[in-house]
Design an enzyme around this catalytic site. Structure first.
Site, PDB file in Angstrom:
ATOM      1  CE  LYS A  13       3.317   2.368   6.375  1.00  0.00           C
ATOM      2  NZ  LYS A  13       3.253   1.060   5.723  1.00  0.00           N
ATOM      3  NE  ARG A  88       5.819   3.757   0.556  1.00  0.00           N
ATOM      4  CZ  ARG A  88       4.527   3.855   0.857  1.00  0.00           C
ATOM      5  NH1 ARG A  88       4.090   4.707   1.720  1.00  0.00           N
ATOM      6  NH2 ARG A  88       3.661   3.046   0.288  1.00  0.00           N
ATOM      7  NE  ARG A 124      -4.696  -2.137   2.843  1.00  0.00           N
ATOM      8  CZ  ARG A 124      -3.494  -1.562   2.977  1.00  0.00           C
ATOM      9  NH1 ARG A 124      -3.105  -1.106   4.131  1.00  0.00           N
ATOM     10  NH2 ARG A 124      -2.693  -1.488   1.930  1.00  0.00           N
ATOM     11  NE  ARG A 157      -4.362   0.904  -0.879  1.00  0.00           N
ATOM     12  CZ  ARG A 157      -3.302   1.231  -0.136  1.00  0.00           C
ATOM     13  NH1 ARG A 157      -3.463   1.567   1.140  1.00  0.00           N
ATOM     14  NH2 ARG A 157      -2.099   1.227  -0.649  1.00  0.00           N
ATOM     15  NE  ARG A 168       1.205  -1.336  -2.228  1.00  0.00           N
ATOM     16  CZ  ARG A 168       0.217  -1.579  -1.379  1.00  0.00           C
ATOM     17  NH1 ARG A 168      -0.640  -2.536  -1.620  1.00  0.00           N
ATOM     18  NH2 ARG A 168       0.103  -0.855  -0.300  1.00  0.00           N
TER      19      ARG A 168
END
Ligand code: AMP
Length: 223
Positions: A13, A88, A124, A157, A168
């Site tokens: 995203k 969300r 990531r 992160r 998550r």
């Protein structure tokens, strides 16, 4: 126009939101980025949000909704904006309609298998300064560990670490996935396959947006 990017963490995203922003000039509004900024500033609100974020849960609706409200009514969002990470849950989606309901809206889900999501999240890295996103498996930065855009040292992160990823994804299935049915009913839901390269996925999003924009122009002309 409002473009809502929907999909689990790691589906792309953020990256696709950046490309849409570049192409159409609609600012990308990422609630994750806004929250990380608030946490870094160590405001009382940031301190409240931090605990929930560190454990992979959702931050309180009121906090996030207020951040979105402040951002989407800025001048640069007048022509349109891209939402990354908001809404969300269904309650946030309803709030968004209350806030800015008259805008044409398209919701694009970027679909990816769970196995691919986990691989991507673990690879990531982000730039803490300019927020650029990297996948160290697919496209290493030019100088190892450094941002191509601004030269800052890339970081992982906290919530991209294995233990938090699972939580998550669970939260996504429980709270965010019901939005697919919600938007399907509103008939503004579209889906693209997120497993190709960045350019391939963007090409599909671009084709979809061009069709949407042509249709909404036609509608306006008929009015
Ligand atoms: P993201 O960068 O979108 O993956 O978001 C990182 C974290 O910020 C999430 O795991 C949540 O803790 C929090 N967050 C981001 N967007 C929202 C939202 N719309 N509602 C609640 N929490 C959010």
């Amino acid at each position: 126009m409002r473009i809502v990017l929907l999909g689990p963490p790691g589906c792309g995203k953020g990256t696709q939101g950046e490309l849409i922003e570049k192409k159409y000039g609609f600012p990308k509004v990422s609630t994750g980025d806004l929250l990380r900024q608030t946490v870094a500033e160590e405001t009382p609100l940031g301190k409240r949000a931090e605990t929930q974020m560190r454990h992979g849960g959702l931050v309180n609706d009121e906090i996030v909704e207020e951040m979105v409200r402040e951002r989407i009514f800025k001048e640069d969002c007048r022509q349109g904006y891209v939402l990354d990470g908001f809404p969300r849950n269904i309650s946030q989606a309803q709030k968004l309609e209350e806030m800015d309901g008259n805008r044409s809206e398209v919701v694009i889900e970027i679909h990816l298998t769970e196995e691919n999501l986990i691989k991507r999240l673990e690879a990531r890295r982000i730039c803490p300064r300019c927020k650029s996103i990297y996948n160290v498996r697919a496209q290493n930065p030019k100088r190892e560990g450094m941002c191509n855009v601004c030269g800052a040292r890339l970081i992982q992160r906290e919530d991209d670490k294995k233990e938090v990823i699972k939580e998550r994804l669970k939260v996504y299935h429980q709270q965010t996935e019901p939005l697919v049915g919600y938007y399907q009913k509103k008939k503004n839901y579209r889906r693209v396959n997120g497993s190709g390269g960045i350019e391939t996925v963007f090409r599909n999003i671009y084709l979809l947006l061009e069709a949407e924009m042509a249709e909404s122009k036609e509608k306006e002309a008929r009015r």
